[in-house]
Motif scaffolding. Structure first.
Motif, PDB file in Angstrom:
ATOM      1  N   TYR A  74       0.841  -1.191   0.000  1.00  0.00           N
ATOM      2  CA  TYR A  74       0.000   0.000   0.000  1.00  0.00           C
ATOM      3  C   TYR A  74       0.875   1.240   0.000  1.00  0.00           C
ATOM      4  O   TYR A  74       1.894   1.253   0.671  1.00  0.00           O
ATOM      5  CB  TYR A  74      -0.914  -0.003   1.225  1.00  0.00           C
ATOM      6  CG  TYR A  74      -1.842  -1.174   1.239  1.00  0.00           C
ATOM      7  CD1 TYR A  74      -2.996  -1.161   0.488  1.00  0.00           C
ATOM      8  CD2 TYR A  74      -1.541  -2.311   1.985  1.00  0.00           C
ATOM      9  CE1 TYR A  74      -3.855  -2.250   0.492  1.00  0.00           C
ATOM     10  CE2 TYR A  74      -2.395  -3.398   1.986  1.00  0.00           C
ATOM     11  CZ  TYR A  74      -3.547  -3.362   1.243  1.00  0.00           C
ATOM     12  OH  TYR A  74      -4.387  -4.432   1.244  1.00  0.00           O
ATOM     13  N   PRO A  75       0.495   2.321  -0.626  1.00  0.00           N
ATOM     14  CA  PRO A  75      -0.582   2.384  -1.607  1.00  0.00           C
ATOM     15  C   PRO A  75      -0.099   1.784  -2.931  1.00  0.00           C
ATOM     16  O   PRO A  75       1.049   1.944  -3.299  1.00  0.00           O
ATOM     17  CB  PRO A  75      -0.873   3.868  -1.754  1.00  0.00           C
ATOM     18  CG  PRO A  75       0.441   4.525  -1.436  1.00  0.00           C
ATOM     19  CD  PRO A  75       1.132   3.617  -0.420  1.00  0.00           C
ATOM     20  N   THR A  76      -0.978   1.115  -3.595  1.00  0.00           N
ATOM     21  CA  THR A  76      -0.638   0.476  -4.856  1.00  0.00           C
ATOM     22  C   THR A  76      -1.553   0.999  -5.955  1.00  0.00           C
ATOM     23  O   THR A  76      -2.748   0.723  -5.942  1.00  0.00           O
ATOM     24  CB  THR A  76      -0.801  -1.054  -4.751  1.00  0.00           C
ATOM     25  OG1 THR A  76      -0.018  -1.522  -3.667  1.00  0.00           O
ATOM     26  CG2 THR A  76      -0.346  -1.734  -6.025  1.00  0.00           C
ATOM     27  N   PRO A  77      -1.006   1.759  -6.892  1.00  0.00           N
ATOM     28  CA  PRO A  77      -1.854   2.195  -8.011  1.00  0.00           C
ATOM     29  C   PRO A  77      -2.173   0.989  -8.900  1.00  0.00           C
ATOM     30  O   PRO A  77      -1.332   0.122  -9.095  1.00  0.00           O
ATOM     31  CB  PRO A  77      -0.994   3.213  -8.748  1.00  0.00           C
ATOM     32  CG  PRO A  77       0.411   2.890  -8.355  1.00  0.00           C
ATOM     33  CD  PRO A  77       0.351   2.258  -6.986  1.00  0.00           C
ATOM     34  N   ALA A  78      -3.378   0.940  -9.366  1.00  0.00           N
ATOM     35  CA  ALA A  78      -3.809  -0.180 -10.210  1.00  0.00           C
ATOM     36  C   ALA A  78      -3.770   0.216 -11.683  1.00  0.00           C
ATOM     37  O   ALA A  78      -4.075   1.355 -12.030  1.00  0.00           O
ATOM     38  CB  ALA A  78      -5.221  -0.605  -9.822  1.00  0.00           C
ATOM     39  N   LEU A  79      -3.389  -0.724 -12.509  1.00  0.00           N
ATOM     40  CA  LEU A  79      -3.479  -0.536 -13.953  1.00  0.00           C
ATOM     41  C   LEU A  79      -4.864  -0.981 -14.388  1.00  0.00           C
ATOM     42  O   LEU A  79      -5.447  -1.897 -13.805  1.00  0.00           O
ATOM     43  CB  LEU A  79      -2.411  -1.373 -14.663  1.00  0.00           C
ATOM     44  CG  LEU A  79      -0.974  -0.984 -14.381  1.00  0.00           C
ATOM     45  CD1 LEU A  79      -0.022  -1.997 -15.007  1.00  0.00           C
ATOM     46  CD2 LEU A  79      -0.678   0.408 -14.925  1.00  0.00           C
ATOM     47  N   ARG A  80      -5.391  -0.353 -15.416  1.00  0.00           N
ATOM     48  CA  ARG A  80      -6.728  -0.696 -15.899  1.00  0.00           C
ATOM     49  C   ARG A  80      -6.635  -1.500 -17.182  1.00  0.00           C
ATOM     50  O   ARG A  80      -5.850  -1.172 -18.067  1.00  0.00           O
ATOM     51  CB  ARG A  80      -7.540   0.569 -16.124  1.00  0.00           C
ATOM     52  CG  ARG A  80      -7.799   1.335 -14.829  1.00  0.00           C
ATOM     53  CD  ARG A  80      -8.615   2.559 -15.085  1.00  0.00           C
ATOM     54  NE  ARG A  80      -9.872   2.248 -15.707  1.00  0.00           N
ATOM     55  CZ  ARG A  80     -11.047   2.225 -15.073  1.00  0.00           C
ATOM     56  NH1 ARG A  80     -11.097   2.508 -13.804  1.00  0.00           N
ATOM     57  NH2 ARG A  80     -12.154   1.946 -15.719  1.00  0.00           N
ATOM     58  N   PRO A 132       2.916  -6.201 -17.811  1.00  0.00           N
ATOM     59  CA  PRO A 132       1.847  -5.706 -18.685  1.00  0.00           C
ATOM     60  C   PRO A 132       2.366  -5.128 -19.992  1.00  0.00           C
ATOM     61  O   PRO A 132       3.479  -4.602 -20.056  1.00  0.00           O
ATOM     62  CB  PRO A 132       1.176  -4.615 -17.847  1.00  0.00           C
ATOM     63  CG  PRO A 132       2.258  -4.141 -16.935  1.00  0.00           C
ATOM     64  CD  PRO A 132       3.109  -5.348 -16.632  1.00  0.00           C
ATOM     65  N   ILE A 133       1.532  -5.247 -21.017  1.00  0.00           N
ATOM     66  CA  ILE A 133       1.721  -4.542 -22.280  1.00  0.00           C
ATOM     67  C   ILE A 133       0.667  -3.443 -22.273  1.00  0.00           C
ATOM     68  O   ILE A 133      -0.532  -3.724 -22.138  1.00  0.00           O
ATOM     69  CB  ILE A 133       1.516  -5.467 -23.496  1.00  0.00           C
ATOM     70  CG1 ILE A 133       2.528  -6.619 -23.466  1.00  0.00           C
ATOM     71  CG2 ILE A 133       1.631  -4.669 -24.792  1.00  0.00           C
ATOM     72  CD1 ILE A 133       2.282  -7.672 -24.543  1.00  0.00           C
ATOM     73  N   GLY A 189      -2.148   3.971 -21.846  1.00  0.00           N
ATOM     74  CA  GLY A 189      -1.784   3.423 -20.547  1.00  0.00           C
ATOM     75  C   GLY A 189      -2.663   2.285 -20.067  1.00  0.00           C
ATOM     76  O   GLY A 189      -2.539   1.846 -18.928  1.00  0.00           O
ATOM     77  N   TYR A 190      -3.554   1.796 -20.936  1.00  0.00           N
ATOM     78  CA  TYR A 190      -4.401   0.663 -20.568  1.00  0.00           C
ATOM     79  C   TYR A 190      -3.696  -0.656 -20.868  1.00  0.00           C
ATOM     80  O   TYR A 190      -2.974  -0.774 -21.865  1.00  0.00           O
ATOM     81  CB  TYR A 190      -5.725   0.691 -21.334  1.00  0.00           C
ATOM     82  CG  TYR A 190      -6.651   1.783 -20.878  1.00  0.00           C
ATOM     83  CD1 TYR A 190      -7.422   1.622 -19.730  1.00  0.00           C
ATOM     84  CD2 TYR A 190      -6.752   2.968 -21.587  1.00  0.00           C
ATOM     85  CE1 TYR A 190      -8.277   2.623 -19.306  1.00  0.00           C
ATOM     86  CE2 TYR A 190      -7.602   3.979 -21.168  1.00  0.00           C
ATOM     87  CZ  TYR A 190      -8.357   3.806 -20.026  1.00  0.00           C
ATOM     88  OH  TYR A 190      -9.188   4.799 -19.603  1.00  0.00           O
ATOM     89  N   VAL A 191      -3.926  -1.662 -20.031  1.00  0.00           N
ATOM     90  CA  VAL A 191      -3.346  -2.985 -20.247  1.00  0.00           C
ATOM     91  C   VAL A 191      -4.063  -3.651 -21.414  1.00  0.00           C
ATOM     92  O   VAL A 191      -5.289  -3.792 -21.405  1.00  0.00           O
ATOM     93  CB  VAL A 191      -3.476  -3.868 -18.980  1.00  0.00           C
ATOM     94  CG1 VAL A 191      -2.944  -5.274 -19.253  1.00  0.00           C
ATOM     95  CG2 VAL A 191      -2.742  -3.235 -17.808  1.00  0.00           C
ATOM     96  N   VAL A 192      -3.286  -4.063 -22.420  1.00  0.00           N
ATOM     97  CA  VAL A 192      -3.846  -4.735 -23.596  1.00  0.00           C
ATOM     98  C   VAL A 192      -3.253  -6.131 -23.774  1.00  0.00           C
ATOM     99  O   VAL A 192      -3.534  -6.811 -24.751  1.00  0.00           O
ATOM    100  CB  VAL A 192      -3.662  -3.901 -24.880  1.00  0.00           C
ATOM    101  CG1 VAL A 192      -4.500  -2.626 -24.826  1.00  0.00           C
ATOM    102  CG2 VAL A 192      -2.193  -3.583 -25.120  1.00  0.00           C
ATOM    103  N   GLY A 193      -2.417  -6.546 -22.828  1.00  0.00           N
ATOM    104  CA  GLY A 193      -1.826  -7.873 -22.915  1.00  0.00           C
ATOM    105  C   GLY A 193      -0.773  -8.059 -21.842  1.00  0.00           C
ATOM    106  O   GLY A 193      -0.571  -7.200 -20.985  1.00  0.00           O
TER     107      GLY A 193
END
Length: 133
Positions: free
Chosen positions: A18-24, A84-85, A90-94
């Motif tokens: 914590y704190p951990t930013p999340a990828l979407r 992550p790709i 900045g969104y995860v696509v793979g």
């Protein structure tokens, strides 16, 4: 480890950081051949190492072992696989999956690839069905 799929070579982990930013996750958009992406990971990881971000291009989309995969223009090195790709937003696509290897003659073999978004979303749905998320 909350969930693993050996066929996809993916695992879902839990960590109390914590704190951990999340990828979407992109959830609605596969990247296309020719698009730029970012490979995120920790090649050559050692305590105190910083995150590495490498820009690559999707050179091809194709099934590998029956799975939707991206072929990448840049080398996936140990420490990047499983990372992550990200698309240009900045969104995860793979997820980076495997890199080329060097054979006994010093020649590069294989492909630098990653699991595509559809396959990643199937993995997430399988984890939900197993009631781990």
């Amino acid at each position: 480890m909350l969930y693993a799929d050996k066929d996809r070579d993916l695992a879902l982990l839990s960590a109390d950081i914590y704190p951990t930013p999340a990828l979407r996750l992109s959830e609605d958009r596969e990247v296309m051949q020719g698009e730029k992406v970012s490979l995120v990971g920790y090649p050559g990881y050692a305590p105190g190492a910083e995150t590495s971000v490498v820009t690559a291009t999707i050179t091809e989309r194709r099934p590998i072992s029956g799975r939707s995969c991206y072929i990448l223009s840049e080398q996936v090195v140990p420490g990047q696989s499983g990372g992550p790709i990200l698309d240009v937003h900045g969104y995860v696509v793979g997820v980076s999956q495997r890199g080329r290897t060097t054979n006994s003659r010093g020649e590069r073999e294989g492909m630098d690839s990653g699991i595509g978004l559809r396959e990643l979303l199937r993995f997430v749905e399988d984890a939900r069905a197993a009631r781990v998320i």
